[in-house]
Design a protein around this motif. Structure first.
Motif, mmCIF file in Angstrom:
data_model
loop_
_atom_site.group_PDB
_atom_site.id
_atom_site.type_symbol
_atom_site.label_atom_id
_atom_site.label_comp_id
_atom_site.label_asym_id
_atom_site.label_seq_id
_atom_site.Cartn_x
_atom_site.Cartn_y
_atom_site.Cartn_z
ATOM 1 N N ALA A 8 0.866 -1.185 0.000
ATOM 2 C CA ALA A 8 0.000 0.000 0.000
ATOM 3 C C ALA A 8 0.896 1.225 0.000
ATOM 4 O O ALA A 8 1.998 1.199 0.564
ATOM 5 N N TYR A 9 0.439 2.251 -0.679
ATOM 6 C CA TYR A 9 1.203 3.505 -0.685
ATOM 7 C C TYR A 9 0.259 4.692 -0.602
ATOM 8 O O TYR A 9 -0.950 4.580 -0.874
ATOM 9 N N ALA A 10 0.831 5.809 -0.197
ATOM 10 C CA ALA A 10 0.103 7.083 -0.203
ATOM 11 C C ALA A 10 0.806 7.976 -1.210
ATOM 12 O O ALA A 10 2.029 7.884 -1.382
ATOM 13 N N GLN A 26 -9.255 8.212 -16.429
ATOM 14 C CA GLN A 26 -8.201 7.486 -17.167
ATOM 15 C C GLN A 26 -7.558 6.413 -16.296
ATOM 16 O O GLN A 26 -7.352 5.284 -16.733
ATOM 17 N N ILE A 27 -7.245 6.787 -15.053
ATOM 18 C CA ILE A 27 -6.578 5.829 -14.155
ATOM 19 C C ILE A 27 -7.494 4.633 -13.899
ATOM 20 O O ILE A 27 -7.094 3.481 -14.012
ATOM 21 N N PHE A 28 -8.756 4.928 -13.564
ATOM 22 C CA PHE A 28 -9.693 3.848 -13.265
ATOM 23 C C PHE A 28 -9.851 2.917 -14.469
ATOM 24 O O PHE A 28 -9.877 1.708 -14.325
ATOM 25 N N SER A 30 -7.739 2.402 -17.091
ATOM 26 C CA SER A 30 -6.569 1.566 -17.420
ATOM 27 C C SER A 30 -6.337 0.534 -16.326
ATOM 28 O O SER A 30 -5.965 -0.609 -16.617
ATOM 29 N N ALA A 31 -6.607 0.910 -15.073
ATOM 30 C CA ALA A 31 -6.400 -0.026 -13.963
ATOM 31 C C ALA A 31 -7.353 -1.213 -14.095
ATOM 32 O O ALA A 31 -6.948 -2.366 -13.916
ATOM 33 N N GLN A 32 -8.588 -0.916 -14.419
ATOM 34 C CA GLN A 32 -9.612 -1.956 -14.548
ATOM 35 C C GLN A 32 -9.139 -3.056 -15.498
ATOM 36 O O GLN A 32 -9.156 -4.231 -15.173
ATOM 37 N N GLN A 33 -8.688 -2.626 -16.665
ATOM 38 C CA GLN A 33 -8.286 -3.558 -17.711
ATOM 39 C C GLN A 33 -6.991 -4.291 -17.352
ATOM 40 O O GLN A 33 -6.932 -5.518 -17.344
ATOM 41 N N TYR A 34 -5.966 -3.478 -17.013
ATOM 42 C CA TYR A 34 -4.632 -4.042 -16.766
ATOM 43 C C TYR A 34 -4.660 -4.986 -15.567
ATOM 44 O O TYR A 34 -4.141 -6.089 -15.618
ATOM 45 N N ASN A 35 -5.299 -4.561 -14.500
ATOM 46 C CA ASN A 35 -5.278 -5.352 -13.272
ATOM 47 C C ASN A 35 -6.031 -6.671 -13.452
ATOM 48 O O ASN A 35 -5.622 -7.699 -12.934
ATOM 49 N N PHE A 36 -7.112 -6.587 -14.205
ATOM 50 C CA PHE A 36 -7.863 -7.819 -14.469
ATOM 51 C C PHE A 36 -6.981 -8.795 -15.245
ATOM 52 O O PHE A 36 -6.851 -9.971 -14.890
ATOM 53 N N PHE A 52 -4.636 6.780 -2.104
ATOM 54 C CA PHE A 52 -4.216 5.631 -1.307
ATOM 55 C C PHE A 52 -4.479 4.431 -2.193
ATOM 56 O O PHE A 52 -5.586 4.285 -2.733
ATOM 57 N N GLN A 53 -3.466 3.603 -2.378
ATOM 58 C CA GLN A 53 -3.702 2.406 -3.186
ATOM 59 C C GLN A 53 -3.157 1.171 -2.479
ATOM 60 O O GLN A 53 -2.056 1.183 -1.918
ATOM 61 N N TYR A 54 -3.969 0.134 -2.507
ATOM 62 C CA TYR A 54 -3.580 -1.171 -1.976
ATOM 63 C C TYR A 54 -3.601 -2.134 -3.157
ATOM 64 O O TYR A 54 -4.610 -2.194 -3.875
ATOM 65 N N ARG A 64 6.041 -4.930 -10.941
ATOM 66 C CA ARG A 64 6.057 -4.232 -12.233
ATOM 67 C C ARG A 64 5.121 -3.028 -12.208
ATOM 68 O O ARG A 64 5.475 -1.935 -12.623
ATOM 69 N N LEU A 65 3.909 -3.257 -11.685
ATOM 70 C CA LEU A 65 2.953 -2.136 -11.636
ATOM 71 C C LEU A 65 3.488 -1.013 -10.749
ATOM 72 O O LEU A 65 3.392 0.164 -11.104
ATOM 73 N N TYR A 66 4.079 -1.395 -9.629
ATOM 74 C CA TYR A 66 4.582 -0.358 -8.711
ATOM 75 C C TYR A 66 5.673 0.479 -9.398
ATOM 76 O O TYR A 66 5.722 1.694 -9.232
ATOM 77 N N GLN A 67 6.522 -0.161 -10.203
ATOM 78 C CA GLN A 67 7.560 0.588 -10.924
ATOM 79 C C GLN A 67 6.932 1.581 -11.909
ATOM 80 O O GLN A 67 7.397 2.706 -12.048
ATOM 81 N N HIS A 68 5.835 1.164 -12.554
ATOM 82 C CA HIS A 68 5.119 2.079 -13.461
ATOM 83 C C HIS A 68 4.530 3.246 -12.674
ATOM 84 O O HIS A 68 4.604 4.399 -13.086
ATOM 85 N N LEU A 69 3.944 2.893 -11.535
ATOM 86 C CA LEU A 69 3.280 3.913 -10.713
ATOM 87 C C LEU A 69 4.257 4.989 -10.244
ATOM 88 O O LEU A 69 3.917 6.171 -10.202
ATOM 89 N N LEU A 70 5.478 4.541 -9.918
ATOM 90 C CA LEU A 70 6.475 5.498 -9.417
ATOM 91 C C LEU A 70 6.801 6.563 -10.464
ATOM 92 O O LEU A 70 7.182 7.682 -10.114
ATOM 93 N N LYS A 71 6.645 6.185 -11.743
ATOM 94 C CA LYS A 71 7.016 7.128 -12.819
ATOM 95 C C LYS A 71 5.825 7.948 -13.299
ATOM 96 O O LYS A 71 5.975 8.819 -14.154
ATOM 97 N N ASP A 72 4.638 7.659 -12.783
ATOM 98 C CA ASP A 72 3.427 8.327 -13.282
ATOM 99 C C ASP A 72 3.366 9.779 -12.788
ATOM 100 O O ASP A 72 3.412 10.038 -11.575
ATOM 101 N N LEU A 73 3.273 10.705 -13.734
ATOM 102 C CA LEU A 73 3.323 12.133 -13.372
ATOM 103 C C LEU A 73 1.994 12.659 -12.814
ATOM 104 O O LEU A 73 1.904 13.817 -12.434
ATOM 105 N N ARG A 74 0.970 11.804 -12.787
ATOM 106 C CA ARG A 74 -0.316 12.261 -12.254
ATOM 107 C C ARG A 74 -0.327 12.261 -10.728
ATOM 108 O O ARG A 74 -1.289 12.694 -10.102
ATOM 109 N N HIS A 75 0.753 11.759 -10.144
ATOM 110 C CA HIS A 75 0.901 11.873 -8.688
ATOM 111 C C HIS A 75 2.370 12.041 -8.327
ATOM 112 O O HIS A 75 3.256 11.840 -9.154
#
Ligand SMILES: Cc1cc2nc3c(=O)[nH]c(=O)nc-3n(C[C@H](O)[C@H](O)[C@H](O)COP(=O)(O)O)c2cc1C
Length: 196
Positions: A8-10, A26-28, A30-36, A52-54, A64-75
């Protein structure tokens, strides 16, 4: 038994709260598809400008997803709250995307005397009781992105309403102050006139 990991991260949204809607959609989506597709489950919360994401799933997928998330400029300011190995997944699906306006979440923050939803304040002790709230929320319903956004908009419109109320109060104050000002400024000349 397959070992899974969970984290989990903040983080803090970079978009202004008034313009967050597009990012969330957009996040919801792409997450829906990719995570499934990658058998990732969990929850994403947005509120007060924070995320907050768990996430839970197989280690390579989560990492892999966490590495993508770290580079996402939307947060920004991504702070890992915990990362550990689990034997069983707690969430049966992805798609539990919702906002902190959900009553159980608001209640949790109030109950722990935290000033509103702020995931950075979830320390080691609090994070696991917070996850219990999310687990039970997950088994009770599967809120969609649309529901989450509706919740967000309902609260934003009540915020806009309160701004309108403030504007009304401002106008009323001006309506009282302007005549008062005119009386006070006219008074000396009036009294001067009489004195003269
Ligand atoms: C707060 C936040 C949460 C996100 N959660 C997910 C997620 O759960 N699943 C996902 O596929 N993308 C998610 N994203 C989007 C990813 O960061 C990234 O844009 C996506 O994986 C595509 O990466 P790529 O553009 O490098 O291919 C999230 C983005 C943000 C800002």
């Amino acid at each position: 038994m397959i070992p899974y990991v969970r984290l989990a991260y903040a983080s803090t949204a970079t978009a202004n709260p008034a313009h967050i809607r597009n990012d969330l959609i957009q996040i919801f989506e792409s997450a829906q598809q990719y995570n499934f597709n990658h058998q990732l489950t969990g929850v994403l919360l947005y509120g007060n400008g924070y995320f907050f994401q768990y996430i839970e799933g197989r280690k390579p997928e989560v990492d892999r997803l966490y590495q993508h998330l770290l580079k996402d400029l939307r947060h920004q300011g991504v702070s890992l709250l915990f990362y550990d190995v689990v034997e069983q997944l707690k969430f049966d699906q992805w798609g539990s995307c919702y906002t902190h306006f959900e009553p159980p979440i608001e209640h949790f923050f109030r109950q722990h005397q935290l000033a509103g939803f702020n995931p950075y304040l979830l320390n080691n002790q609090l994070i696991h009781s917070f996850l219990d709230v999310l687990y039970s929320r997950n088994s009770n319903s599967s809120a969609s992105a649309t529901q989450a956004l509706r919740g967000l908009e309902a609260n934003q419109s009540s915020y806009v309403m309160s701004l309108k109320d403030m504007a009304t109060v401002g106008v009323l104050i001006l309506l009282i102050l302007i005549p008062l000002y005119l009386i006070v400024t006219l008074m000396p000349s009036t009294s001067g006139f009489f004195l003269f």
